[in-house]
Scaffold this motif. Structure first.
Motif, short mmCIF file in Angstrom:
data_model
loop_
_atom_site.label_atom_id
_atom_site.label_comp_id
_atom_site.label_asym_id
_atom_site.label_seq_id
_atom_site.Cartn_x
_atom_site.Cartn_y
_atom_site.Cartn_z
N LEU A 32 0.82 -1.21 0.00
CA LEU A 32 0.00 0.00 0.00
C LEU A 32 0.86 1.26 0.00
N GLU A 33 2.01 1.19 0.65
CA GLU A 33 2.92 2.34 0.65
C GLU A 33 3.41 2.66 -0.76
N VAL A 34 3.75 1.61 -1.52
CA VAL A 34 4.16 1.82 -2.91
C VAL A 34 3.03 2.44 -3.71
N ALA A 35 1.82 1.90 -3.54
CA ALA A 35 0.67 2.42 -4.29
C ALA A 35 0.44 3.90 -3.99
N LEU A 66 -6.24 -6.03 -2.33
CA LEU A 66 -6.72 -5.52 -3.62
C LEU A 66 -7.82 -4.49 -3.43
N LYS A 67 -8.69 -4.70 -2.46
CA LYS A 67 -9.74 -3.72 -2.19
C LYS A 67 -9.12 -2.37 -1.81
N GLU A 68 -8.07 -2.42 -1.00
CA GLU A 68 -7.39 -1.18 -0.59
C GLU A 68 -6.63 -0.56 -1.75
N LEU A 73 -5.85 3.61 -5.89
CA LEU A 73 -5.52 3.85 -7.30
C LEU A 73 -6.69 4.41 -8.11
N ASN A 74 -7.87 4.42 -7.52
CA ASN A 74 -9.06 4.92 -8.21
C ASN A 74 -9.29 4.18 -9.53
N LEU A 110 -11.80 -7.76 -8.75
CA LEU A 110 -11.01 -6.66 -8.20
C LEU A 110 -9.85 -6.23 -9.09
N VAL A 111 -9.61 -6.94 -10.19
CA VAL A 111 -8.52 -6.57 -11.09
C VAL A 111 -9.07 -6.38 -12.50
N ASP A 112 -8.28 -5.73 -13.32
CA ASP A 112 -8.69 -5.45 -14.70
C ASP A 112 -8.00 -6.37 -15.71
N MET A 113 -6.81 -6.83 -15.33
CA MET A 113 -6.03 -7.72 -16.19
C MET A 113 -5.35 -8.76 -15.31
N ILE A 114 -5.06 -9.90 -15.91
CA ILE A 114 -4.36 -10.96 -15.19
C ILE A 114 -3.30 -11.54 -16.10
N ASP A 115 -2.15 -11.90 -15.52
CA ASP A 115 -1.05 -12.50 -16.27
C ASP A 115 -1.08 -14.00 -16.11
N VAL A 116 -0.95 -14.73 -17.20
CA VAL A 116 -0.83 -16.19 -17.14
C VAL A 116 0.34 -16.59 -18.02
N GLU A 117 1.20 -17.44 -17.49
CA GLU A 117 2.42 -17.81 -18.20
C GLU A 117 2.15 -18.89 -19.25
N LEU A 118 2.69 -18.66 -20.43
CA LEU A 118 2.47 -19.55 -21.57
C LEU A 118 2.84 -20.99 -21.26
#
Length: 254
Positions: A32-35, A66-68, A73-74, A110-118
């Motif tokens: 949260l500090e980084v955000a 993620l909620k925080e 991040l709005n 709670l997220v807009d994108m997700i990473d999945v490894e090939l």
């Protein structure tokens, strides 16, 4: 086909390359500090590298963070990533736990994108993409090679495979041992972008030799570049503000 991906108000693949900033922290407080520190940084979206977290498989703990993050991040898009140890991440994980974690995050909304490894395998990648798309979430299908730079044909093949599986944003990062490897990565990017891609793509060469690819990748077809905030998540990342200044300055002449 229109090579654009819209995430909230952000359009990837249009105009100046989008800058992604990693959020890294071992504890809730560090994350949260980084955000909160990002208010003075020029960037377009964040990647939360959850594999850095002290307990990266604790889904209730992660969703609370993620909620925080969303509150802080709005409207900034959030890319959720568990980078496996074999691809340069902080933790090893079984395929079963990897899918369960990503599935839980997807259905949380709670997220807009997700990473999945090939290289998690076609079945897992396809299942994750289908679930993500059913919930309105975009998918980055990725591959990171910290040992070498594959041949141009192999890089293009991997990006094509990601695209064929349904990736919204195919992504590959390689480690060059010399400047020739950087040229290989850029040539592969240009071939994929100009000949085969139906989506925006993300490519980069890591380390000191690869820094130039983070700056000029857009001229070969890469739609996103990564810049650091408090800490870099991969070797060769440039501080985001400096990266933004360089790219903006370049665009004054083009």
């Amino acid at each position: 086909m229109d090579k654009l991906v819209k995430v909230r108000d952000l359009i990837i693949g249009d105009g100046i390359p989008k800058i992604c900033v990693p959020i890294i922290g071992k504890t809730r407080e560090e994350v949260l500090e980084v955000a909160k520190s990002l208010s003075d940084i020029n960037y377009d979206f964040v990647e939360w590298r959850v594999d850095w977290l002290d307990n990266p498989l604790d889904l209730p703990y992660i969703t609370e963070i993620l909620k925080e993050l969303r509150s802080i991040l709005n409207n900034v898009p959030i890319l959720f990533t568990f980078r496996t140890a074999i691809e340069g991440g902080e933790e090893e994980i079984t395929k079963e736990d990897y899918y369960k974690l990503n599935y839980g995050i997807i259905i949380s909304g709670l997220v807009d994108m997700i990473d999945v490894e090939l290289f998690m395998g076609d079945e897992l990648v396809t299942a994750t993409i289908e679930e993500a798309h059913a919930h309105g979430i975009k998918v980055v299908v990725s591959n990171h090679d910290f040992e070498r730079t594959p041949a141009k044909k192999e890089i293009v093949n991997r990006l094509q495979r990601m695209q064929s599986l349904g990736a919204d944003l195919p992504k590959i990062a390689v480690m060059p041992v010399d400047k020739t490897d950087v040229l290989t990565l850029l040539a592969a990017t240009e071939e994929m972008a100009s000949t085969y891609s139906s989506t925006p793509i993300i490519t980069m060469a890591m380390g000191r030799n690869g820094v130039i690819s983070r700056i000029c990748g857009e001229f070969f077809g890469s739609a996103v570049t990564f810049g650091s905030a408090s800490h870099a998540s991969a070797p060769g990342q440039i501080p985001a503000n400096e990266l933004s200044n360089i790219i903006t300055k370049m665009h004054e002449f083009f």
